[in-house]
Design an enzyme around this catalytic site. Structure first.
Site, PDB file in Angstrom:
ATOM      1  N   ASP A  13     -28.669 -46.297 -22.456  1.00 20.02           N
ATOM      2  CA  ASP A  13     -27.954 -47.487 -22.933  1.00 20.02           C
ATOM      3  C   ASP A  13     -28.660 -48.791 -22.593  1.00 20.02           C
ATOM      4  O   ASP A  13     -28.025 -49.838 -22.432  1.00 20.02           O
ATOM      5  CB  ASP A  13     -26.512 -47.526 -22.377  1.00 20.02           C
ATOM      6  N   LYS A  16     -32.038 -49.553 -26.573  1.00 27.58           N
ATOM      7  CA  LYS A  16     -33.151 -48.996 -27.366  1.00 27.58           C
ATOM      8  C   LYS A  16     -32.933 -49.235 -28.865  1.00 27.58           C
ATOM      9  O   LYS A  16     -33.854 -49.621 -29.579  1.00 27.58           O
ATOM     10  CB  LYS A  16     -33.269 -47.479 -27.104  1.00 27.58           C
ATOM     11  N   GLY A  40     -25.915 -43.057 -28.271  1.00 28.84           N
ATOM     12  CA  GLY A  40     -25.208 -44.058 -29.067  1.00 28.84           C
ATOM     13  C   GLY A  40     -26.093 -45.299 -29.078  1.00 28.84           C
ATOM     14  O   GLY A  40     -26.220 -45.964 -28.061  1.00 28.84           O
ATOM     15  N   HIS A  41     -26.755 -45.543 -30.184  1.00 27.77           N
ATOM     16  CA  HIS A  41     -27.712 -46.651 -30.270  1.00 27.77           C
ATOM     17  C   HIS A  41     -27.125 -47.745 -31.160  1.00 27.77           C
ATOM     18  O   HIS A  41     -26.894 -47.525 -32.347  1.00 27.77           O
ATOM     19  CB  HIS A  41     -29.050 -46.152 -30.818  1.00 27.77           C
ATOM     20  N   GLN A 231     -31.292 -41.460 -24.426  1.00 22.36           N
ATOM     21  CA  GLN A 231     -30.995 -41.445 -22.988  1.00 22.36           C
ATOM     22  C   GLN A 231     -32.029 -42.300 -22.231  1.00 22.36           C
ATOM     23  O   GLN A 231     -32.556 -43.234 -22.798  1.00 22.36           O
ATOM     24  CB  GLN A 231     -30.954 -40.001 -22.448  1.00 22.36           C
TER      25      GLN A 231
HETATM   26  P1  GDP Z   1     -29.055 -47.741 -26.393  1.00 21.32           P
HETATM   27  O1  GDP Z   1     -28.327 -46.456 -26.224  1.00 21.32           O
HETATM   28  O2  GDP Z   1     -30.212 -47.861 -25.461  1.00 21.32           O
HETATM   29  O3  GDP Z   1     -29.456 -48.024 -27.810  1.00 21.32           O
HETATM   30  O4  GDP Z   1     -28.025 -48.893 -25.964  1.00 21.32           O
HETATM   31  P2  GDP Z   1     -26.479 -48.984 -26.377  1.00 21.32           P
HETATM   32  O5  GDP Z   1     -26.371 -49.384 -27.780  1.00 21.32           O
HETATM   33  O6  GDP Z   1     -25.743 -47.753 -25.956  1.00 21.32           O
HETATM   34  O7  GDP Z   1     -25.982 -50.089 -25.388  1.00 21.32           O
HETATM   35  C1  GDP Z   1     -26.514 -51.370 -25.381  1.00 21.32           C
HETATM   36  C2  GDP Z   1     -25.364 -52.352 -25.650  1.00 21.32           C
HETATM   37  O8  GDP Z   1     -25.795 -53.652 -25.322  1.00 21.32           O
HETATM   38  C3  GDP Z   1     -24.958 -52.412 -27.102  1.00 21.32           C
HETATM   39  O9  GDP Z   1     -23.599 -52.714 -27.185  1.00 21.32           O
HETATM   40  C4  GDP Z   1     -25.805 -53.546 -27.658  1.00 21.32           C
HETATM   41  O10 GDP Z   1     -25.223 -54.180 -28.795  1.00 21.32           O
HETATM   42  C5  GDP Z   1     -25.816 -54.479 -26.496  1.00 21.32           C
HETATM   43  N1  GDP Z   1     -27.012 -55.311 -26.331  1.00 21.32           N
HETATM   44  C6  GDP Z   1     -28.296 -54.996 -26.621  1.00 21.32           C
HETATM   45  N2  GDP Z   1     -29.110 -55.993 -26.219  1.00 21.32           N
HETATM   46  C7  GDP Z   1     -28.330 -56.927 -25.677  1.00 21.32           C
HETATM   47  C8  GDP Z   1     -28.572 -58.190 -25.067  1.00 21.32           C
HETATM   48  O11 GDP Z   1     -29.696 -58.641 -24.905  1.00 21.32           O
HETATM   49  N3  GDP Z   1     -27.476 -58.876 -24.592  1.00 21.32           N
HETATM   50  C9  GDP Z   1     -26.217 -58.416 -24.717  1.00 21.32           C
HETATM   51  N4  GDP Z   1     -25.235 -59.146 -24.228  1.00 21.32           N
HETATM   52  N5  GDP Z   1     -25.955 -57.236 -25.288  1.00 21.32           N
HETATM   53  C10 GDP Z   1     -26.993 -56.502 -25.746  1.00 21.32           C
HETATM   54  P1  IMO Z   2     -28.335 -43.259 -25.140  1.00 24.79           P
HETATM   55  O1  IMO Z   2     -29.389 -42.677 -26.032  1.00 24.79           O
HETATM   56  C1  IMO Z   2     -26.156 -43.025 -21.392  1.00 24.79           C
HETATM   57  C2  IMO Z   2     -25.259 -39.025 -19.871  1.00 24.79           C
HETATM   58  C3  IMO Z   2     -23.808 -38.588 -19.868  1.00 24.79           C
HETATM   59  C4  IMO Z   2     -23.816 -37.633 -18.685  1.00 24.79           C
HETATM   60  C5  IMO Z   2     -25.175 -36.973 -18.800  1.00 24.79           C
HETATM   61  C6  IMO Z   2     -25.164 -35.638 -19.519  1.00 24.79           C
HETATM   62  O2  IMO Z   2     -27.240 -43.927 -25.869  1.00 24.79           O
HETATM   63  O3  IMO Z   2     -28.955 -44.102 -24.078  1.00 24.79           O
HETATM   64  P2  IMO Z   2     -24.810 -34.826 -22.011  1.00 24.79           P
HETATM   65  O4  IMO Z   2     -23.812 -35.236 -23.044  1.00 24.79           O
HETATM   66  O5  IMO Z   2     -26.213 -35.064 -22.380  1.00 24.79           O
HETATM   67  O6  IMO Z   2     -24.552 -33.438 -21.507  1.00 24.79           O
HETATM   68  O7  IMO Z   2     -24.481 -35.780 -20.740  1.00 24.79           O
HETATM   69  O8  IMO Z   2     -26.003 -37.882 -19.503  1.00 24.79           O
HETATM   70  N1  IMO Z   2     -25.759 -39.477 -21.191  1.00 24.79           N
HETATM   71  C7  IMO Z   2     -25.992 -40.753 -21.496  1.00 24.79           C
HETATM   72  N2  IMO Z   2     -25.798 -41.873 -20.794  1.00 24.79           N
HETATM   73  N3  IMO Z   2     -26.729 -43.076 -22.608  1.00 24.79           N
HETATM   74  C8  IMO Z   2     -26.957 -41.962 -23.320  1.00 24.79           C
HETATM   75  O9  IMO Z   2     -27.645 -41.973 -24.474  1.00 24.79           O
HETATM   76  C9  IMO Z   2     -26.556 -40.724 -22.784  1.00 24.79           C
HETATM   77  N4  IMO Z   2     -26.600 -39.449 -23.211  1.00 24.79           N
HETATM   78  C10 IMO Z   2     -26.127 -38.692 -22.226  1.00 24.79           C
HETATM   79  O10 IMO Z   2     -22.951 -39.674 -19.671  1.00 24.79           O
HETATM   80  O11 IMO Z   2     -23.795 -38.366 -17.488  1.00 24.79           O
HETATM   81 MG    MG Z   3     -26.390 -45.772 -25.867  1.00 18.07          MG
END
Ligand code: GDP
Ligand code: IMO
Ligand code: MG
Length: 430
Positions: A13, A16, A40-41, A231
């Site tokens: 998270d 990416k 979840g991207h 991840q």
């Molecule tokens: P990913 O899994 O690495 O793609 O990241 P996620 O989407 O799960 O989580 C990142 C969260 O931070 C999302 O809700 C994005 O919209 C948000 N986000 C990304 N970059 C920034 C930033 O620079 N500032 C803020 N406030 N939010 C951001």
């Molecule tokens: P993105 O790509 C954050 C965590 C879960 C749990 C562990 C194992 O959005 O960064 P799983 O479902 O793979 O058996 O879970 O890994 N986890 C993540 N945490 N971002 C993710 O993906 C994750 N995918 C799995 O919360 O601790």
């Molecule tokens: Mg994510």
């Protein structure tokens, strides 16, 4: 031509999705190499927000090809739902997505095993997203899995039936798990399975490819590729905080295996990290803040899971863990995310090392349990300024420049971009 790789350096998270979307105009092909719908991207532009789980984050750029690589595990129903949602927003889904025949399929019973296994673990649960990731990779390694290419064969249904029976006996006889009262994404098993089979038919409409040949041919033809990690490095099956990890290799080497690219064809390795740190699910997190500062990070950063909605655990940036991730991945460029979340903080802390039995430790220990050691911090003054509208490094507040200069000196890799908000445009790139 080489494959550039973009991946998360913390516990996932990091942001990416946003950066892949920002970088996509520079590339011809975006390819996911591991993980599955546990990811979840998030991508935001023109006031709309999209969360991708299986589909690569290049999908909003109409002329780009998006590949789901052999290292990914695919739940057909989650994929179909995601594709349908994207189609509503005008994304060229069926035309621009190619799926490797060697990618493994998540069966409905994989989801049941995930739930049964987590229930059996009780307090020691991993905190899985319950998308069936671990069980699907288990079958891959056990050589009992079913792959996307298999759906084109007449033996597919028989293969499915046999594996389902094996799973059901594990669930009933070993886990003693009552399937009849368990819902998968609010559906009974039977209903999920019915829709899942329809989704298998939907996947047949896609171009199912020998991804390794496709990608290597692209490289020969000077077609540029960005590999998108899911991840983060601290969730890697080999190097993460085992057993509180996911079931794939999230590090750069995973891109070679998950796409069929040789190690000497890896180009830039772009490592993404937050200006602080988060983790969702169970497991060690040395710099976690269980106080009001942690609460504030969660509130300002909207730190709730993109896939499960769970509150993310929040803490300060952890340099030993980041240095470890940079070493494992061979990171050549860094991107710092969510700088804006720290806008109002008076003091920002950075963990520079750990102390165990009075001794300084700079490496990530075998057991990362916080009971065994204490993080040691240096403090920085916050910038106390809104970063809205800043697009050039020169225009950043001096306290932010100081924070970044310190991180670059410690991490020995340049921070190329700084993200200052969720939207595509909120990025300091020069
Ligand atoms: P990913 O899994 O690495 O793609 O990241 P996620 O989407 O799960 O989580 C990142 C969260 O931070 C999302 O809700 C994005 O919209 C948000 N986000 C990304 N970059 C920034 C930033 O620079 N500032 C803020 N406030 N939010 C951001
Ligand atoms: P993105 O790509 C954050 C965590 C879960 C749990 C562990 C194992 O959005 O960064 P799983 O479902 O793979 O058996 O879970 O890994 N986890 C993540 N945490 N971002 C993710 O993906 C994750 N995918 C799995 O919360 O601790
Ligand atoms: Mg994510």
């Amino acid at each position: 031509m080489n494959v550039d790789v973009l991946l998360g350096l913390q516990w996932g998270d990091e942001g990416k999705g946003k950066i892949v979307d920002v970088l996509t105009p520079k590339y011809d092909v975006i390819a996911r190499f591991q993980g599955g719908p546990n990811a979840g991207h998030t991508i935001e532009f023109n006031g709309s927000k999209h969360v991708l789980h299986t589909i690569p984050s290049g999908i909003f750029h109409k002329s780009k090809i998006n590949i789901i690589g052999n290292g990914v595990v695919i739940d057909p129903l989650i994929f179909e739902n995601e594709a349908n949602e994207l189609k509503l927003s005008g994304a060229p889904v069926e035309k621009n997505i190619l799926i490797s025949k060697k990618a493994h399929i998540i069966l409905p019973t994989h989801r049941l095993i995930d739930a049964a296994s987590e229930t059996a673990k009780g307090k020691a649960k991993i905190g899985s997203t319950l998308k069936g990731i671990g069980p699907a990779y288990t079958d891959k390694v056990s050589r009992t899995g079913i792959r996307i290419g298999d759906i084109q064969n007449s033996s597919f249904k028989e293969k499915y039936k046999q594996l389902k029976q094996l799973h059901l006996s594990l669930i009933k006889d070993f886990y003693k798990f009552d399937v009849s009262i368990f819902l998968i994404d609010k559906l009974s098993f039977e209903e999920y399975e019915k829709r899942w089979f329809k989704a298998i038919d939907y996947i047949k409409k896609f171009n199912l490819i020998d991804g390794e040949y496709y990608i290597n041919t692209c490289l020969e033809k000077q077609i540029s590729i960005l590999a998108e990690g899911a991840q983060g490095s601290m969730l890697d099956i080999d190097f993460g905080t085992y057993p509180f990890v996911t079931s794939s290799n999230t590090i750069c080497a995973g891109a070679c295996i998950g796409l069929g690219v040789s190690p000497n064809k890896i180009g830039e390795v772009i490592g993404i990290f937050k200006a602080y740190c988060t983790r969702v699910g169970s497991g060690p997190f040395p710099t976690e803040l269980l106080d009001e500062t942690g609460e504030l990070l969660r509130e300002k950063g909207h730190e709730f899971g993109s896939t499960t909605g769970r509150p993310r655990r929040c803490g300060w940036i952890d340099l030993p863990a980041l240095k470890y991730a940079i070493m494992l991945n061979g990171v050549t460029k860094l991107v710092m995310m969510k700088a804006d979340v720290l806008n109002d903080f008076d003091i920002i802390k950075v963990c520079t090392h750990y102390i165990q039995d009075g001794k300084k430790i700079e490496n990530v220990p075998f057991n990362m349990n916080i009971e065994d050691f204490t993080p040691s911090y240096v403090e920085f003054n916050g910038w106390k300024k809104n970063l809205e509208g800043i697009t050039k490094k020169n225009d950043m507040p001096s306290a932010l420049k100081k924070y970044i200069a310190f991180l670059e000196k410690e991490l020995k890799v340049p921070i190329d971009f700084i993200s200052t908000g969720p939207d595509r445009t909120q990025t300091i790139t020069q």
